[in-house]
Design an enzyme around this catalytic site. Sequence first.
Site, short mmCIF file in Angstrom:
data_model
loop_
_atom_site.label_atom_id
_atom_site.label_comp_id
_atom_site.label_asym_id
_atom_site.label_seq_id
_atom_site.Cartn_x
_atom_site.Cartn_y
_atom_site.Cartn_z
N GLU A 194 0.85 -1.19 0.00
CA GLU A 194 0.00 0.00 0.00
C GLU A 194 0.89 1.24 0.00
O GLU A 194 1.86 1.27 0.74
CB GLU A 194 -0.91 0.03 1.23
CG GLU A 194 -2.02 1.08 1.09
CD GLU A 194 -2.97 1.12 2.28
OE1 GLU A 194 -2.58 0.68 3.38
OE2 GLU A 194 -4.08 1.60 2.11
N GLU A 330 -2.36 -3.82 6.92
CA GLU A 330 -3.48 -4.77 7.05
C GLU A 330 -3.58 -5.76 5.89
O GLU A 330 -4.69 -6.04 5.44
CB GLU A 330 -4.79 -3.99 7.17
CG GLU A 330 -5.22 -3.21 5.90
CD GLU A 330 -4.72 -1.78 5.84
OE1 GLU A 330 -3.70 -1.48 6.50
OE2 GLU A 330 -5.34 -0.98 5.11
N HIS A 363 -6.58 -1.89 15.39
CA HIS A 363 -6.75 -1.13 14.15
C HIS A 363 -6.62 -2.05 12.93
O HIS A 363 -7.46 -2.06 12.05
CB HIS A 363 -5.69 -0.03 14.12
CG HIS A 363 -5.69 0.82 12.89
ND1 HIS A 363 -6.23 2.10 12.87
CD2 HIS A 363 -5.22 0.60 11.65
CE1 HIS A 363 -6.09 2.60 11.66
NE2 HIS A 363 -5.47 1.71 10.88
N GLU A 364 -5.57 -2.85 12.93
CA GLU A 364 -5.34 -3.71 11.77
C GLU A 364 -6.43 -4.78 11.65
O GLU A 364 -6.88 -5.09 10.56
CB GLU A 364 -3.95 -4.35 11.86
CG GLU A 364 -2.79 -3.35 11.89
CD GLU A 364 -2.84 -2.33 10.77
OE1 GLU A 364 -3.17 -2.71 9.63
OE2 GLU A 364 -2.57 -1.15 11.03
N HIS A 367 -9.47 -3.54 10.04
CA HIS A 367 -9.32 -3.42 8.58
C HIS A 367 -9.73 -4.68 7.83
O HIS A 367 -10.00 -4.62 6.64
CB HIS A 367 -7.85 -3.16 8.24
CG HIS A 367 -7.47 -1.72 8.17
ND1 HIS A 367 -8.20 -0.78 7.47
CD2 HIS A 367 -6.40 -1.06 8.67
CE1 HIS A 367 -7.59 0.40 7.58
NE2 HIS A 367 -6.49 0.25 8.30
N GLU A 386 -9.35 4.13 6.64
CA GLU A 386 -8.50 4.50 7.78
C GLU A 386 -9.25 5.15 8.93
O GLU A 386 -8.95 4.92 10.10
CB GLU A 386 -7.35 5.38 7.32
CG GLU A 386 -6.38 4.68 6.37
CD GLU A 386 -5.77 3.41 6.97
OE1 GLU A 386 -5.89 3.19 8.19
OE2 GLU A 386 -5.19 2.63 6.20
#
Length: 914
Positions: A194, A330, A363-364, A367, A386
């Site tokens: 990414e 992610e 957070h990941e 995702h 995000e």
Amino acid sequence: MLLENDDSVNRRELLRELVRQARFILSLPLTQAVISLSEPSETTATALRSKGDKMNDNELLGSNDPYRLPRHVIPTRYDIRLEPDLAAATFSGHVTITLMVKQETQTILLNATDLRIESTGLEGTTGRKIEATVELEPLLQRVRLSCRQPVTPGEWRLHLSFHGRLNDQLRGFYRSTYKDASGMVQTLAATQFEATDARRAFPCWDEPDFKAVFATTLVIDPQFTAISNTSVVSESVEESKKVMRFADTIKMSTYLVAFVVGRMQPTKPVFVGRTPLRIWTVPEKQELTPFGQEIAVASLKFFEEYYGITYPGDKLDLVAIPDFASGAMENFGAITFRETALLVDPRAGTHAELGRVADVVAHENAHMWFGDLVTMSWWNGLWLNEAFATFMEMLAVDAWKPEWKRWETFSVARAAAFSVDGLMSTRPIEYEVQAPKDADAMFDVLTYEKGASVLRMLEQYIGPTVFRDGVRRYLRTHAYGNADTKDLWTAIGAVAQQPVPELMNGWIFHPGFPLVTAEMDGQTLKLSQQRFTYLKQEIQPEQLWHIPVQIRLTKDGRTEERQLLLTERDATVPIPSDVTAVLVNAGGHGFYRAHHRGSLLQQLLDQSRDHLAPIERFNLVSDAWATTLAGVMPLDEYLALTARFKGEQDKNVWAVLLDSFSFLNRIIAPNDRASLEALVRDRVGQAVKNLGWDPQPGESDLIRQLRGDLLGALGRKGNDQATQQQAVEWYRQYRKDPSAVDPNIVPALVTILAYVGDETRYEEFSELYRTASTPQEERRYLFSLAMFRSPELIARTLTRTINGEIRTQDAPFIVAAAMTNVYVREQAWEFVKTNWDQMDRLFPKQGLRRMCGGIVGLATPELEKDVHHFFTARKIDFGGKTMDQYLEQLRVAVSFREREGRMMPATLASAIQS
Ligand SMILES: [Zn+2]
């Protein structure tokens, strides 16, 4: 309102860019890249022509944007076979891409860069074969296949062989090295795709809405193992190589593909439903995995419940990589992390360090649904990935450890978004993206923190259950596909039965945020909104938001809440006569700043202890400080306000107070610094005395963290000698027996000792950095090397950022830290100027961009001028508005200095007496 969307402007910019890149490539030594260049100036011309004439001739290639691929050929499946040679740092591969050709064509365009592509051919379902020649277009990172015969609509298989280099730039397919327990250097290969770097590992349609199934085979040396997005379906030996074949992925975007090859070790799996969840590390670090695995399991369960959709993969691996450009990535089913974001020893880590691991892991995991299962259509909508992952990270960590009060700490992140969004050079959350560097520039506080803040505001406005049901509807509707902002609003709006787009569009598609000014006029509360900016400038046309304003009225110790949607410039609210205090932005979730004028502010301050929640006290201080920077509130008034918080016990409120003192430290003249140090001692001293150095039984993690934060501030910003002497003593005890000292104060001890440290201390910390037993300890001692005050010692640190001693994942941040160290910032800046070319070559692009954020520390008029000169002369551009924002932040600091600097010692002196 959308920013310069004028096509002619874009074309001119593109032309300039292409010409510049062509010159750049021509000037490269031939060994620089594996790209086989087909006469760059030719390519430039072709690219430009194809944008005009050719594309008009052939509507199949009719995209107006040369960075986008045409849509008449769609990939549906990739069969990838990759053979990395870790010792030689190269790889070779073969990919068969199943294509759906929608309209007859002889030209196929796809992405590739830094690859040598060898052979090609298409094969139809009936066995018909068509040869094609390959032409690389390096400037546009594309491959043009010219087919000998027309390719008719239907399914085809495209075969490509390719070779590339495992680079050291921490992007694409790259090489990472580390020392094992015996001191031997070991190598592993990992990926970071990414935003637009899958094309560096294999030729592909490298745009998020070309979703396809990926079937990967890795051919590796037998002593290694490999990890990819899915489970291993077979492992065999071919000509002394290990061949690992992985199961088909879900239909997903190219940027989510991942491979890791090396001596990696997994934990035992923990099952969440049927999903085995493991943590992978280099062999020596397995004992640091339990904490990360615990939050990984907890958050995966939480998200399955919240989203109402089970995890869509067949396994989940979280992989710690020794060299990693960002915090984590992610990749579907194979999330990669820098070590500090996944591996931690809970007995030695501070609350902040443990919290960081919990945040990043949650957070990941979030995702896997937001971003991986449902993906934004294009990088302009990155916030859909995000902002949601950031918002969800709070929800999950808050559910896991309510005592951490995660939403209160989120105030600090929201304030970081305010500080960029208050610039004239801010951008809307959703913002036009063309070139890859513009996509890279989208990864900033506006996408993450502002995005998450406006989601929080919406969630609180429509209610958490309605919001969750809207999210579920959005995910179900767009699973395995792509979506835009309007799709989200449609889903949430349908559940909420409210006009969500009208409410939200101003926050997403327009730059900036409002300042809501509140003032009493008799028994009427007058509210008005205007865009908040630090630097005074006319904003045309006037911008208005739909602001959910939550108001709390206090009377006789009782409270009452009112909600109104402020859509016009002004509004009035009648207030009963017995009300003794009025708070605007009650609950603290609004993404706006409030300016309580006159008696309103005084009443709030008088009652703040009893009637304001920590998040509201945070906002009160943060809003006051921001309006002071903007010249709305006089500095002496702000400093008087800080005196009210000497007894404060919330670490976030203290974070904003200490942050404002740090800002003053950056702009104060060296001769006046003693007056600021005295103020810091006055404001912080009592709180430190209240807390003491020893943790008390039953004390919360937050208080322990606060103790560390305050001690650090008193020892350095306050230059308090008693604290410094005590720190030496405590550190000595800590080195004798680490368990004798609460880990939360250790960072304070280390930074204070660096601040007062000499060469002996420098050498001691350097050695501890090299031999640290946890990633957090390593990071702590590394950053301390930028906090010494001696120019000679800082010179050594700076040298080590470019001589290979400090990993390139960290080096840019060390340089940035030195630029904000007021004692050595000129020297650090000189170093940047002198070594720019080398840094540009060595550091990951992302790191270089973050390093330049350090220029905000160069807050003197002379340095500001020099900074401008350097960046203009070098034409440095990180895409988007990044550079403009750094420069404007510097301007805000220097203009404050010009306004307040001369009077500062007197202002500070009288603030201490008040
Ligand atoms: Zn993310």
